[in-house]
Design an enzyme around this catalytic site. Sequence first.
Site, PDB file in Angstrom:
ATOM      1  N   ASP A   6      56.155  20.728 -69.752  1.00 55.74           N
ATOM      2  CA  ASP A   6      55.414  19.621 -69.862  1.00 55.74           C
ATOM      3  C   ASP A   6      56.226  18.185 -70.169  1.00 55.74           C
ATOM      4  O   ASP A   6      56.822  18.324 -71.326  1.00 55.74           O
ATOM      5  CB  ASP A   6      54.030  19.628 -70.466  1.00 55.74           C
ATOM      6  CG  ASP A   6      52.994  18.490 -69.909  1.00 55.74           C
ATOM      7  OD1 ASP A   6      53.361  18.144 -68.805  1.00 55.74           O
ATOM      8  OD2 ASP A   6      52.068  18.132 -70.768  1.00 55.74           O
TER       9      ASP A   6
ATOM     10  N   ARG B  83      64.822  16.542 -69.846  1.00 55.56           N
ATOM     11  CA  ARG B  83      64.201  17.938 -69.263  1.00 55.56           C
ATOM     12  C   ARG B  83      65.640  18.747 -69.419  1.00 55.56           C
ATOM     13  O   ARG B  83      65.779  19.810 -69.644  1.00 55.56           O
ATOM     14  CB  ARG B  83      63.915  17.819 -67.653  1.00 55.56           C
ATOM     15  CG  ARG B  83      63.752  19.268 -67.399  1.00 55.56           C
ATOM     16  CD  ARG B  83      63.149  19.231 -66.076  1.00 55.56           C
ATOM     17  NE  ARG B  83      61.587  18.662 -65.971  1.00 55.56           N
ATOM     18  CZ  ARG B  83      61.249  17.479 -65.567  1.00 55.56           C
ATOM     19  NH1 ARG B  83      62.067  16.763 -65.191  1.00 55.56           N
ATOM     20  NH2 ARG B  83      60.108  17.125 -65.713  1.00 55.56           N
TER      21      ARG B  83
END
Length: 199
Positions: free
Chosen positions: A68, A184
């Site tokens: 997330d 990420r």
Amino acid sequence: MKIVFATNNEHKLAEIRQILGGSIEVLSLADIGCHADIPETGATLEENAMQKARYVYDNYGMSAFADDTGLEVDALGGAPGVYSARYAGGAGHDSEANMAKLLAELAENNNRRARFRTVIALIEKAEGTDGPRTSTFEGRVDGEITRGKRGAGGFGYDPIFRPDGHDKTFAELGPEVKNKISHRARAVEKLARHLLGER
């Protein structure tokens, strides 16, 4: 070894598979026949990621991980944070509306400091124990919110986020550069070290 990435996002899957190489087979939700709309009702990125990974583990009995991501803006008290994807309201991920709302709320505020944070939650079968083993990995990149959109690449808030050390937004840098320095990428790197380092 097989592990499930609780997503059907082809971009994320390709990125993860490339980083992990051929030693670990990464399956998507579709690969295991999971077509459920897994809820994300946590109050934090960590809770949402763990919720998705645990859903797969509990329902399919396989080791799984999920991610997330949130954009945290200092002048807005860390908002939009966990609500980044649906900041402007509505059910979908309306990037244009989200960016417009964020820029309007910042207005002429000179404090444009912000960061992207990605949290990956991993649940692994642990041999010889009563339950699974859980881990979390965080990646972040600091930067600032620009005063207007710049660049046509990327997705989400990329056109209004300029990472520190660069004079271009994520949308202008292109995927080659972005995927090396992004939040990420940094979280995935930690996950990869954990998975590959134990085998």
